[in-house]
Design an enzyme around this catalytic site. Structure first.
Site, PDB file in Angstrom:
ATOM      1  N   HIS A   1       2.417  -4.225  14.346  1.00  0.00           N
ATOM      2  CA  HIS A   1       3.753  -4.828  14.432  1.00  0.00           C
ATOM      3  C   HIS A   1       4.735  -3.817  15.002  1.00  0.00           C
ATOM      4  O   HIS A   1       4.976  -2.774  14.400  1.00  0.00           O
ATOM      5  CB  HIS A   1       4.248  -5.270  13.047  1.00  0.00           C
ATOM      6  CG  HIS A   1       3.554  -6.493  12.529  1.00  0.00           C
ATOM      7  ND1 HIS A   1       4.103  -7.313  11.577  1.00  0.00           N
ATOM      8  CD2 HIS A   1       2.369  -7.041  12.838  1.00  0.00           C
ATOM      9  CE1 HIS A   1       3.270  -8.316  11.327  1.00  0.00           C
ATOM     10  NE2 HIS A   1       2.202  -8.156  12.076  1.00  0.00           N
TER      11      HIS A   1
ATOM     12  N   TYR B   1      12.610  -9.609   6.228  1.00  0.00           N
ATOM     13  CA  TYR B   1      13.300  -9.142   5.025  1.00  0.00           C
ATOM     14  C   TYR B   1      14.614  -9.916   4.968  1.00  0.00           C
ATOM     15  O   TYR B   1      15.448  -9.763   5.850  1.00  0.00           O
ATOM     16  CB  TYR B   1      13.590  -7.638   5.104  1.00  0.00           C
ATOM     17  CG  TYR B   1      12.359  -6.750   4.967  1.00  0.00           C
ATOM     18  CD1 TYR B   1      11.532  -6.476   6.055  1.00  0.00           C
ATOM     19  CD2 TYR B   1      12.036  -6.174   3.741  1.00  0.00           C
ATOM     20  CE1 TYR B   1      10.411  -5.657   5.930  1.00  0.00           C
ATOM     21  CE2 TYR B   1      10.919  -5.345   3.603  1.00  0.00           C
ATOM     22  CZ  TYR B   1      10.113  -5.098   4.699  1.00  0.00           C
ATOM     23  OH  TYR B   1       9.008  -4.282   4.561  1.00  0.00           O
TER      24      TYR B   1
ATOM     25  N   LYS C   1       6.262   1.802   1.087  1.00  0.00           N
ATOM     26  CA  LYS C   1       5.905   3.220   1.190  1.00  0.00           C
ATOM     27  C   LYS C   1       4.837   3.704   0.206  1.00  0.00           C
ATOM     28  O   LYS C   1       4.281   4.794   0.390  1.00  0.00           O
ATOM     29  CB  LYS C   1       7.163   4.091   0.988  1.00  0.00           C
ATOM     30  CG  LYS C   1       8.147   3.999   2.131  1.00  0.00           C
ATOM     31  CD  LYS C   1       7.642   4.771   3.342  1.00  0.00           C
ATOM     32  CE  LYS C   1       8.340   4.422   4.617  1.00  0.00           C
ATOM     33  NZ  LYS C   1       7.511   3.778   5.612  1.00  0.00           N
TER      34      LYS C   1
ATOM     35  N   TYR D   1      10.877   3.592   8.477  1.00  0.00           N
ATOM     36  CA  TYR D   1       9.956   2.485   8.205  1.00  0.00           C
ATOM     37  C   TYR D   1       8.579   2.755   8.811  1.00  0.00           C
ATOM     38  O   TYR D   1       7.546   2.504   8.181  1.00  0.00           O
ATOM     39  CB  TYR D   1      10.539   1.164   8.742  1.00  0.00           C
ATOM     40  CG  TYR D   1       9.804  -0.051   8.223  1.00  0.00           C
ATOM     41  CD1 TYR D   1      10.117  -0.598   6.983  1.00  0.00           C
ATOM     42  CD2 TYR D   1       8.780  -0.636   8.966  1.00  0.00           C
ATOM     43  CE1 TYR D   1       9.433  -1.693   6.486  1.00  0.00           C
ATOM     44  CE2 TYR D   1       8.086  -1.735   8.484  1.00  0.00           C
ATOM     45  CZ  TYR D   1       8.421  -2.262   7.238  1.00  0.00           C
ATOM     46  OH  TYR D   1       7.732  -3.337   6.753  1.00  0.00           O
TER      47      TYR D   1
ATOM     48  N   PRO E   1       8.843  -1.529  -3.939  1.00  0.00           N
ATOM     49  CA  PRO E   1       8.042  -1.903  -2.765  1.00  0.00           C
ATOM     50  C   PRO E   1       8.850  -2.222  -1.496  1.00  0.00           C
ATOM     51  O   PRO E   1       8.257  -2.391  -0.427  1.00  0.00           O
ATOM     52  CB  PRO E   1       7.263  -3.139  -3.234  1.00  0.00           C
ATOM     53  CG  PRO E   1       8.014  -3.657  -4.403  1.00  0.00           C
ATOM     54  CD  PRO E   1       8.709  -2.504  -5.028  1.00  0.00           C
TER      55      PRO E   1
HETATM   56  P1  RFL Z   1      -3.529   2.988  -7.796  1.00  0.00           P
HETATM   57  O1  RFL Z   1      -3.751   2.053  -6.657  1.00  0.00           O
HETATM   58  O2  RFL Z   1      -2.768   2.518  -8.961  1.00  0.00           O
HETATM   59  O3  RFL Z   1      -4.971   3.492  -8.261  1.00  0.00           O
HETATM   60  C1  RFL Z   1      -5.166   4.217  -9.458  1.00  0.00           C
HETATM   61  C2  RFL Z   1      -6.567   3.963  -9.956  1.00  0.00           C
HETATM   62  O4  RFL Z   1      -6.781   4.733 -11.137  1.00  0.00           O
HETATM   63  C3  RFL Z   1      -7.400   3.912 -12.111  1.00  0.00           C
HETATM   64  N1  RFL Z   1      -7.089   4.461 -13.437  1.00  0.00           N
HETATM   65  C4  RFL Z   1      -7.960   5.172 -14.180  1.00  0.00           C
HETATM   66  N2  RFL Z   1      -9.215   5.545 -13.966  1.00  0.00           N
HETATM   67  C5  RFL Z   1      -9.836   6.265 -14.937  1.00  0.00           C
HETATM   68  N3  RFL Z   1      -9.238   6.592 -16.120  1.00  0.00           N
HETATM   69  C6  RFL Z   1      -7.957   6.246 -16.363  1.00  0.00           C
HETATM   70  N4  RFL Z   1      -7.371   6.568 -17.512  1.00  0.00           N
HETATM   71  C7  RFL Z   1      -7.263   5.513 -15.374  1.00  0.00           C
HETATM   72  N5  RFL Z   1      -6.011   4.988 -15.302  1.00  0.00           N
HETATM   73  C8  RFL Z   1      -5.922   4.360 -14.129  1.00  0.00           C
HETATM   74  C9  RFL Z   1      -6.831   2.535 -11.861  1.00  0.00           C
HETATM   75  O5  RFL Z   1      -7.650   1.509 -12.388  1.00  0.00           O
HETATM   76  C10 RFL Z   1      -6.794   2.520 -10.339  1.00  0.00           C
HETATM   77  O6  RFL Z   1      -7.992   2.047  -9.784  1.00  0.00           O
HETATM   78  O7  RFL Z   1      -2.836   4.355  -7.309  1.00  0.00           O
HETATM   79  P2  RFL Z   1      -2.943   5.125  -5.908  1.00  0.00           P
HETATM   80  O8  RFL Z   1      -4.375   5.342  -5.522  1.00  0.00           O
HETATM   81  O9  RFL Z   1      -2.045   6.285  -6.038  1.00  0.00           O
HETATM   82  O10 RFL Z   1      -2.362   4.127  -4.802  1.00  0.00           O
HETATM   83  C11 RFL Z   1      -1.020   3.729  -4.826  1.00  0.00           C
HETATM   84  C12 RFL Z   1      -0.855   2.332  -4.240  1.00  0.00           C
HETATM   85  O11 RFL Z   1      -1.770   1.460  -4.860  1.00  0.00           O
HETATM   86  C13 RFL Z   1       0.580   1.813  -4.420  1.00  0.00           C
HETATM   87  O12 RFL Z   1       1.504   2.854  -4.158  1.00  0.00           O
HETATM   88  C14 RFL Z   1       0.897   0.637  -3.470  1.00  0.00           C
HETATM   89  O13 RFL Z   1       0.131  -0.478  -3.785  1.00  0.00           O
HETATM   90  C15 RFL Z   1       2.380   0.288  -3.533  1.00  0.00           C
HETATM   91  N6  RFL Z   1       2.733  -0.881  -2.718  1.00  0.00           N
HETATM   92  C16 RFL Z   1       2.876  -0.777  -1.342  1.00  0.00           C
HETATM   93  N7  RFL Z   1       2.651   0.386  -0.706  1.00  0.00           N
HETATM   94  C17 RFL Z   1       2.723   0.474   0.649  1.00  0.00           C
HETATM   95  O14 RFL Z   1       2.517   1.564   1.207  1.00  0.00           O
HETATM   96  N8  RFL Z   1       3.027  -0.633   1.458  1.00  0.00           N
HETATM   97  C18 RFL Z   1       3.259  -1.844   0.888  1.00  0.00           C
HETATM   98  O15 RFL Z   1       3.451  -2.798   1.635  1.00  0.00           O
HETATM   99  C19 RFL Z   1       3.229  -1.950  -0.545  1.00  0.00           C
HETATM  100  N9  RFL Z   1       3.445  -3.123  -1.145  1.00  0.00           N
HETATM  101  C20 RFL Z   1       2.929  -2.120  -3.318  1.00  0.00           C
HETATM  102  C21 RFL Z   1       3.292  -3.236  -2.502  1.00  0.00           C
HETATM  103  C22 RFL Z   1       2.731  -2.279  -4.686  1.00  0.00           C
HETATM  104  C23 RFL Z   1       2.918  -3.522  -5.242  1.00  0.00           C
HETATM  105  N10 RFL Z   1       2.686  -3.612  -6.645  1.00  0.00           N
HETATM  106  C24 RFL Z   1       1.914  -4.621  -7.253  1.00  0.00           C
HETATM  107  C25 RFL Z   1       3.008  -2.481  -7.491  1.00  0.00           C
HETATM  108  C26 RFL Z   1       3.493  -4.476  -3.045  1.00  0.00           C
HETATM  109  C27 RFL Z   1       3.327  -4.620  -4.424  1.00  0.00           C
HETATM  110  C28 RFL Z   1       3.595  -5.987  -4.980  1.00  0.00           C
HETATM  111  C1  PHB Z   2       3.279  -6.930   1.496  1.00  0.00           C
HETATM  112  O1  PHB Z   2       2.824  -7.514   2.504  1.00  0.00           O
HETATM  113  O2  PHB Z   2       2.741  -7.025   0.385  1.00  0.00           O
HETATM  114  C2  PHB Z   2       4.508  -6.112   1.623  1.00  0.00           C
HETATM  115  C3  PHB Z   2       5.083  -5.923   2.878  1.00  0.00           C
HETATM  116  C4  PHB Z   2       6.238  -5.165   3.000  1.00  0.00           C
HETATM  117  C5  PHB Z   2       6.816  -4.622   1.871  1.00  0.00           C
HETATM  118  C6  PHB Z   2       6.246  -4.803   0.620  1.00  0.00           C
HETATM  119  C7  PHB Z   2       5.078  -5.553   0.490  1.00  0.00           C
HETATM  120  O3  PHB Z   2       7.963  -3.912   1.998  1.00  0.00           O
END
Ligand code: RFL
Ligand code: PHB
Length: 393
Positions: free
Chosen positions: A75, A204, A300, A388, A296
C-alpha cells in the site's frame, strides 16, 4: 527432573520470539522456544495487519519472505476520513517511494512456525509455569513443566519475548525496572468479516460518533474497528448494529462502499501505552510487547517487536562470532530510542483520531484544527507518512 541446555532460551512464540529464533538459527546459534499456549491457539490469534518495509525485509533475512512477497498487499497510501470526507495521504510520494505491506500477523506466525519446524528447530508448546531463574549469574535457567514433567533449561542468555502479560518482565526487581504508562479511556471493537474491504487502501475515520478503521486481510476479508468504551459488552453489539455504526462513521457519501458479509470474529481491544526500562536484567533481554505496548492506531506493535529483534539478533551474532559484547551492552538503549519514537507517534495518532468521552469544546476544536492542518500541509503529511512507513532500523 529433565535438564537440557541451549545457547539462547526464548520465552514466547509470538512474532518476537519466533523471528529471533529463526534469525539465530540461521547463524548457527542454538535456541529453544517455550510457549505456554498450543500451536493452534498461537496460529489463530488475530492481531496486526500492517508491516513496515523493514519488517518485511527482516522476514526475508529470516528465510520466510516468500509468501509475504506473493500474498502481501503493498500500500502506497492511506486515507483519512474527516467527518465523512475522505483525503488520501500518499505515503510513497511523501517518503521517496516507501510503502507498507498488509499481511496478517496470523500468516507471519504460520510462516515462522513452519520454517522453524521444517529446519528441525524446537518449539515446546504448552510449556506451563515457565520461570526464569539466576538471571544475574553466568548460567541463567528456565524452569517449566511439560506433559506433567518438571524440566529445566540451562542457557547462556534468556530472551523474554512473552508479551505484555508474560512472566519475564515481572522477574526484574522493582528497584531496577522503571515503567511508564498511559491507559486511554477508549477501546476498539474489532470484527473480521468475509467480505471485501470498502476501499483498496486503509481508511482511518474520525467522526463525531467516534473513530473507525477500515482495514483488510488479503485476499478477501475485511478487518474493521469501531472506537468504543473499554467496558463495552459485546452482547450489546449484534452484527447489524456494528454494520450500521460502521456506515454512519464512514459518512453518507461513502457508506455505500461498505460490503457486509459473515462476521468470523468479534473482540474488544483495550488501548494502552507502556514502556519498561531497561530492556536487560543480567543475562535476560526483553523484546516486543514484553517490554512495551502501543495503542494499535499507528500499526506499530508488531513492527516494534521486529526492530527489537533485529537489534538483539545483531548483538547475539557479535557476541557469538567475535566474543565482543558491545552490542549486547547497548541493546536496551538502542532499541528504546526507536521504541519511544513509535510510542510518540502511536499516542499522537490515537489522540487526534479518537473522540474523548468528556471532550470539551476547546479540545474538540483543537483536535479538528490539527486534523485540518494535517490534511492541508505537506510538512504535516510528510511527518505522518515518515512515521507510518516506519523509521529506519
Ligand atoms: P505476543 O504476540 O503477545 O507473543 C507473546 C507470546 O508469549 C506467550 N507467553 C508465554 N509463553 C510462555 N510462558 C509464559 N508465561 C508466557 N506468557 C505469554 C504468549 O502466548 C504469546 O504466544 O508478543 P510479541 O511477540 O512481542 O508480538 C507483539 C505483537 O503481537 C503486537 O505488538 C501486535 O499484534 C500489535 N498490533 C499491531 N501491530 C502492528 O505492528 N501493526 C498492526 O496493524 C497491529 N494491529 C495489534 C493490532 C494488536 C492488536 N491487539 C489485539 C492487541 C491490532 C490489534 C487489535
Ligand atoms: C489491522 O488491519 O488489524 C490494523 C491496521 C491498521 C492499524 C491497526 C490494525 O492501525
Amino acid at each position: 527432573m529433565a535438564t537440557r541446555r541451549t545457547q539462547v532460551g526464548i520465552v514466547g512464540a509470538g512474532p518476537a520470539g519466533l523471528l529471533l529464533a529463526q534469525l539465530l538459527m540461521q547463524r548457527g546459534i542454538a535456541t529453544i522456544v517455550l510457549e505456554q499456549r498450543d500451536r493452534r491457539y498461537v496460529e489463530n490469534r488475530i492481531r496486526a495487519g500492517v508491516l513496515e518495509q523493514g519488517t518485511v525485509d527482516l522476514l526475508g533475512e529470516a528465510g520466510v519472505g516468500h509468501r509475504v512477497a506473493v500474498e502481501g498487499q503493498v500500500h502506497g497510501g492511506i486515507e483519512i476520513s474527516l467527518n465523512g470526507q475522505r483525503s488520501r495521504i500518499d505515503l510513497a510520494r511523501l517518503t521517496g517511494g516507501k510503502a507498507v505491506t498488509v499481511y496478517g500477523q496470523t500468516e507471519v506466525i504460520r510462516d515462522l512456525i513452519n520454517a522453524r519446524l521444517k529446519a528441525g528447530g524446537e518449539i515446546i508448546f504448552e510449556a506451563e509455569e515457565v520461570t526464569p531463574l539466576d538471571l544475574t549469574g553466568d548460567q541463567p535457567r528456565l524452569s517449566y513443566r511439560h506433559n506433567g514433567e518438571v524440566c529445566e533449561l540451562t542457557c547462556d542468555f534468556i530472551a523474554g519475548c512473552d508479551g505484555f502479560h508474560g512472566v519475564c518482565r515481572s522477574q526484574i526487581p522493582k528497584s531496577v525496572l522503571r515503567t511508564y504508562e498511559r491507559v486511554y479511556p477508549y477501546a476498539w471493537l474489532g470484527i473480521l468479516a468475509e467480505a471485501p474491504s470498502p476501499s483498496h487502501e486503509l481508511i482511518y475515520a474520525s467522526h463525531p460518533r467516534g473513530f473507525a478503521l477500515f482495514s483488510m486481510r488479503p485476499p478477501t476479508r475485511s478487518r474493521l474497528y469501531l472506537q468504543c468504551t473499554p467496558d463495552t459488552d459485546l452482547a450489546a453489539w449484534p452484527d447489524n448494529r456494528v454494520w450500521d455504526e460502521l456506515r454512519l462513521r464512514l459518512g453518507p457519501d461513502d457508506a455505500g462502499m461498505l460490503n457486509e458479509g459473515p462476521v468470523l470474529e468479534k473482540s474488544i481491544t483495550p488501548m494502552r501505552s507502556f514502556v519498561a526500562e531497561p530492556l536487560r536484567h543480567g543475562r535476560m533481554f526483553l523484546a516486543g510487547d514484553a517490554a512495551h505496548i502501543v495503542p494499535p492506531t499507528g500499526a506499530k506493535g508488531l513492527n516494534l517487536a521486529a526492530s527489537d529483534v533485529r537489534y538483539l539478533s545483531w548483538a547475539f551474532f557479535q557476541h557469538y562470532e567475535t566474543g565482543d559484547s558491545t552490542r549486547l551492552d547497548s541493546y536496551s538503549k538502542t532499541a528504546l530510542s526507536r521504541v519511544w519514537k513509535a510510542e510518540r507517534f502511536s499516542w499522537w495518532m490515537t489522540l487526534v483520531l479518537h473522540k474523548a468521552s468528556e471532550e470539551d469544546g476547546f479540545e474538540a476544536r483543537i483536535r479538528m484544527a490539527e486534523l485540518e492542518y494535517l490534511l492541508s500541509s505537506q510538512a504535516a503529511m510528510t511527518a505522518l507518512a515518515e512515521n507510518y512507513v516506519g523509521l529506519p532500523f
